[in-house]
Scaffold this active site. Sequence first.
Site: not given
Ligand code: NOJ
Length: 719
Positions: A268
């Site tokens: 993430d």
């Molecule tokens: C953080 C989020 O937790 C995740 O769900 C997301 O896909 C990413 N950012 C990219 O935007």
Amino acid sequence: MENIMNSPAYKAAREKAQELLEKLTLTEKIGQLSQFGNSIYSSEEKKYEDHFREGKVGSFLTLRGAERTNKIQSNLLSIQRTPIPAIFADDVIHGYRTTFPTPIAQSCSWDPELTTRCDAAAAKEAYAGGLKWTFGPMVDIARDPRWGRIMEGFGEDTYLCSQFAAAAVKGFQGEGDAPGKDHLLACMKHYAAYGACVGGRDYNTADVSLETLHEVYLPPFKAGIDAGAATVMSAFNDVNGVPATANHYLLSDVLRSQFGFKGFVVSDAGAVGELIAHGFAADPKDAVLKAFGAGVDMLMAGDMFNDNIPSLLEEGKIAMEDIDRSVLSILTLKYLLGLFDEPYVDPDGENVFFCAEHLALAREAGAQCAVLLENNGILPLKNVKNIALTGPLTHPCGQAHLLGGWCGIADPSRTVTIEDGLRAAIPDANIDVIPGATFVHMSKEEIDAIAVRAAGSDVIIAVVGEENGMAGEAGSKADLNLCGSQEELVLALCATGKPVICLVSAGRPLVLSKFKDKVAALLNIWQPGTEAGNSVADLLTGRVDPSGHLTTSFPYTVGQVPIYYNHPSTGRPATGRWRFESKYMDCPIAPLYPFGYGMSYTSFEYSDISLSSDVMPADGELKVSLTVTNTGNYDGAAVVQLYVRDLVASRVRPVKELKGFKKLFLAKGASSRVELSLPAASLAFVNSDLEWVVEPGQFMLWVSEDSTDERYGFDFEVI
Ligand code: NOJ
């Protein structure tokens, strides 16, 4: 089952990837493991050019649009030593430009195929916008509505969520043997137990037993992988003390070895660097060692892999074969996507945005997902002449909020407001749109002024709830009542004596206990998307019968949270007979509205229920058959739910668990025979040795309209 990850096309792509891999320098290999966002352009001038030339970029996130992505791709391919197209990724969560209901709403349709259709439409638009990969579906089980990300998932139940996980993967990736034109790679997130964050506070620790982890939180990931999900995202949180992004047990032992996952894992955003803040890694290099060593293949986002993997390799802390394995899985998917043959998208493809077909689907979905919680008979509206419409979501800002969070690429100006939907559906009615309601504090005078004016109409429709930013990532809340003075507003409207139809639009279950008995009808519309007003008008006028059923328990008060229907049995269940029971002194033990609950304008009757047998071998299957009759005055859809309870087992079992369901449409007066199958394998649970077992013994089974309905119960035995 054949899917893109075990198709002949996958095998061929892997062979090509292997050939290419052998030609790459170490820098180019690590570049494939590195993703970049906009910052690559906004930082030092020319940084991106050097990166492109050296092959240090494998993927982009949140860069979108056919023209933009084509330009970046062409720029990249023209200067790389070894041309390898980048894969463009983004969060396509419930639509790209046309916005569909949020995933939590979609799950309330109890129709996984609806999700397949919505995600296929979203994929088609996103593909036209240059994307090849979505960061979805989110399949985190969420039992705590304080957690704002509950809106991105499919609710509290593992069985239901698993069905939706597979359906979403199918929608995004398509059903061919490669995710060709109009499809995206899916990414199952957030692996794992992100929804178990303590206190419902986003990014917080998850402390779950391994039994619960395997039994409750992991099966939706497994279901998605079995459906062919190409990628997985590692979560921000730690699980029992080990951050998910550096968790070898989760990423390698379980995901790859047990579940047979062959795709790649992306961290993430920033999660690798955050290992330092977790106190799990000393510095960026240590963080890379721990994340990559655990099984993260691609870094979201930046240069940490580019900067640190070479020295870790040199020091013998990372093996070349591990780098090759990661690169191979990424290149394979790039070949499978056809990126090497066609790295660009057709700019004219964007005319699919907001096309009639997608708008019709959004309208249908919006109506299928809403859940009717109360109705004293006022709905559907008949011959209504004067309607007062008020509440913060009726104003133009409602156009954004009715879309819900994670709709970054949507266009709020296209949202059909509740007012527009009603005017189109009931053109003869006078609709008095009363301004002044807000999400924040309103004075008594302001509230009274709205109520006095509303009293001049025959029916009052109040649209209340949340702004879209109140749920979603970092949208945790400690108070689940309507925010600001909305509750006072609803009560003041009720006090006028005119019937109040309350529409609640939110990303999470809210606490509705203070006014649920005072309103004439209560319809939880969630965040329905682009066609919000039309979907809602379809329901209010009876053009469509409400058929949504809750997939999360709606608490009576926030103090009951976490609350979920399938909780383990206690030795002191609440019977109300004496003091020393598992209950609260100051509020009911039951939720305000239970899992599976939802009203309709019509009524259904279950009859002639039979089980194929009352004994089943541990490798057998029971068939449960029944006749469902629409006994009311409207055409509508029934949701037949099948629950079981394992009466005695080697681990304490839930009081009840969903094991099957079927949604079926029935014209008024019509009947249909329904068969649900209950394979013994679905009764398996994780024992204390972490093995899935079906233990022989007595079970109860219920065919129900919601998780509290025990009118039709049966015993059976597993031998
Ligand atoms: C953080 C989020 O937790 C995740 O769900 C997301 O896909 C990413 N950012 C990219 O935007």
